[in-house]
Design a protein around this motif. Structure first.
Motif, PDB file in Angstrom:
ATOM      1  N   GLU A 107      73.226  16.443   0.983  1.00 47.19           N
ATOM      2  CA  GLU A 107      73.147  14.988   1.095  1.00 47.19           C
ATOM      3  C   GLU A 107      72.112  14.522   2.122  1.00 47.19           C
ATOM      4  N   GLY A 108      71.465  15.456   2.805  1.00 47.59           N
ATOM      5  CA  GLY A 108      70.482  15.085   3.822  1.00 47.59           C
ATOM      6  C   GLY A 108      71.107  14.373   5.006  1.00 47.59           C
ATOM      7  N   ARG A 109      72.272  14.842   5.430  1.00 50.45           N
ATOM      8  CA  ARG A 109      72.994  14.209   6.541  1.00 50.45           C
ATOM      9  C   ARG A 109      72.927  15.053   7.809  1.00 50.45           C
ATOM     10  N   VAL A 110      73.013  14.375   8.934  1.00 47.89           N
ATOM     11  CA  VAL A 110      73.136  15.009  10.246  1.00 47.89           C
ATOM     12  C   VAL A 110      74.624  15.186  10.511  1.00 47.89           C
ATOM     13  N   ILE A 111      75.029  16.395  10.872  1.00 53.16           N
ATOM     14  CA  ILE A 111      76.436  16.653  11.188  1.00 53.16           C
ATOM     15  C   ILE A 111      76.708  16.196  12.615  1.00 53.16           C
ATOM     16  N   LEU A 112      77.797  15.470  12.783  1.00 54.92           N
ATOM     17  CA  LEU A 112      78.280  15.042  14.091  1.00 54.92           C
ATOM     18  C   LEU A 112      79.596  15.759  14.337  1.00 54.92           C
ATOM     19  N   THR A 113      79.689  16.516  15.434  1.00 54.84           N
ATOM     20  CA  THR A 113      80.863  17.358  15.640  1.00 54.84           C
ATOM     21  C   THR A 113      81.119  17.668  17.108  1.00 54.84           C
ATOM     22  N   PHE A 114      82.335  18.079  17.395  1.00 58.34           N
ATOM     23  CA  PHE A 114      82.700  18.662  18.683  1.00 58.34           C
ATOM     24  C   PHE A 114      82.823  20.180  18.543  1.00 58.34           C
ATOM     25  N   ASP A 115      82.466  20.716  17.396  1.00 61.40           N
ATOM     26  CA  ASP A 115      82.677  22.121  17.040  1.00 61.40           C
ATOM     27  C   ASP A 115      81.364  22.897  17.100  1.00 61.40           C
ATOM     28  N   ARG A 116      81.272  23.851  17.998  1.00 58.27           N
ATOM     29  CA  ARG A 116      80.029  24.621  18.138  1.00 58.27           C
ATOM     30  C   ARG A 116      79.827  25.637  17.026  1.00 58.27           C
ATOM     31  N   ASP A 117      80.821  25.807  16.151  1.00 59.60           N
ATOM     32  CA  ASP A 117      80.711  26.770  15.055  1.00 59.60           C
ATOM     33  C   ASP A 117      79.552  26.449  14.106  1.00 59.60           C
ATOM     34  N   PHE A 118      79.121  25.207  14.039  1.00 65.50           N
ATOM     35  CA  PHE A 118      78.009  24.866  13.151  1.00 65.50           C
ATOM     36  C   PHE A 118      76.722  25.561  13.608  1.00 65.50           C
ATOM     37  N   GLY A 119      76.550  25.733  14.897  1.00 62.84           N
ATOM     38  CA  GLY A 119      75.405  26.480  15.401  1.00 62.84           C
ATOM     39  C   GLY A 119      75.462  27.927  14.960  1.00 62.84           C
ATOM     40  N   GLU A 120      76.631  28.514  15.003  1.00 63.39           N
ATOM     41  CA  GLU A 120      76.838  29.889  14.545  1.00 63.39           C
ATOM     42  C   GLU A 120      76.478  30.024  13.061  1.00 63.39           C
ATOM     43  N   LEU A 121      76.930  29.076  12.263  1.00 64.28           N
ATOM     44  CA  LEU A 121      76.671  29.133  10.823  1.00 64.28           C
ATOM     45  C   LEU A 121      75.185  29.004  10.505  1.00 64.28           C
ATOM     46  N   VAL A 122      74.497  28.133  11.224  1.00 67.91           N
ATOM     47  CA  VAL A 122      73.083  27.884  10.941  1.00 67.91           C
ATOM     48  C   VAL A 122      72.180  28.965  11.535  1.00 67.91           C
ATOM     49  N   PHE A 123      72.408  29.312  12.794  1.00 65.51           N
ATOM     50  CA  PHE A 123      71.492  30.230  13.471  1.00 65.51           C
ATOM     51  C   PHE A 123      71.827  31.705  13.235  1.00 65.51           C
ATOM     52  N   ARG A 124      73.084  32.035  13.228  1.00 67.38           N
ATOM     53  CA  ARG A 124      73.457  33.443  13.091  1.00 67.38           C
ATOM     54  C   ARG A 124      73.637  33.857  11.639  1.00 67.38           C
ATOM     55  N   HIS A 125      74.355  33.024  10.878  1.00 68.07           N
ATOM     56  CA  HIS A 125      74.645  33.359   9.477  1.00 68.07           C
ATOM     57  C   HIS A 125      73.577  32.849   8.520  1.00 68.07           C
ATOM     58  N   ARG A 126      72.604  32.096   9.059  1.00 64.70           N
ATOM     59  CA  ARG A 126      71.458  31.616   8.283  1.00 64.70           C
ATOM     60  C   ARG A 126      71.843  30.786   7.057  1.00 64.70           C
ATOM     61  N   MET A 127      72.927  30.022   7.176  1.00 66.53           N
ATOM     62  CA  MET A 127      73.279  29.101   6.093  1.00 66.53           C
ATOM     63  C   MET A 127      72.249  27.976   6.053  1.00 66.53           C
ATOM     64  N   PRO A 128      72.058  27.361   4.890  1.00 63.51           N
ATOM     65  CA  PRO A 128      71.098  26.249   4.805  1.00 63.51           C
ATOM     66  C   PRO A 128      71.420  25.158   5.828  1.00 63.51           C
ATOM     67  N   ALA A 129      70.423  24.766   6.565  1.00 62.00           N
ATOM     68  CA  ALA A 129      70.604  23.783   7.633  1.00 62.00           C
ATOM     69  C   ALA A 129      70.749  22.378   7.062  1.00 62.00           C
ATOM     70  N   PRO A 130      71.561  21.558   7.727  1.00 65.40           N
ATOM     71  CA  PRO A 130      71.624  20.144   7.357  1.00 65.40           C
ATOM     72  C   PRO A 130      70.387  19.435   7.908  1.00 65.40           C
TER      73      PRO A 130
END
Length: 124
Positions: A46-69
């Motif tokens: 959807e081309g959205r910026v994720i807003l969160t208190f959860d640092r797990d999104f960094g893990e998913l994007v940088f470590r697991h190389r999931m497609p970035a938002p």
């Protein structure tokens, strides 16, 4: 800017951001209980910026190389009141010197923001 607010964002903060004209889709309203990975995929699509208190999104994007938002705004503080997170994010987004698109942005309660470029998303 289009935002995907994680379930951990207080509803009053989401309403505050909407009242100030931000396009916010709220996980707690649209897809409660959805996994972080599923929310990351939705934000990417959807081309959205994720807003969160959860640092797990960094893990998913940088470590697991999931497609970035479009971006990630990680709030690294405990809000003092129900709209505190919304006020901090609104102030951040209105600051002409800060762009969150394309970045993993870490925000502290004193509005200090540190940014790291998001990796290029793999072609899907």
């Amino acid at each position: 800017m289009k935002i995907l607010a994680d379930e951990n964002i207080p509803a009053p903060s989401v309403h505050f951001l909407r009242e100030r004209g931000h396009d916010v889709r709220f996980v707690a309203e649209d897809s409660p209980g959805e996994s972080d990975a599923a929310n990351l995929r939705a934000a990417h699509e959807e081309g959205r910026v994720i807003l969160t208190f959860d640092r797990d999104f960094g893990e998913l994007v940088f470590r697991h190389r999931m497609p970035a938002p479009a971006g990630v705004i990680y709030l690294r503080f405990d809000p003092d009141y129900s709209i505190h997170a919304g006020e901090v994010v609104d102030a951040l987004l209105r600051d002409a010197g800060v762009t969150c698109a394309g970045f993993f942005t870490v925000v502290d309660r004193d509005f200090t923001a540190r940014q790291r470029p998001l990796p290029e998303s793999p072609r899907v």
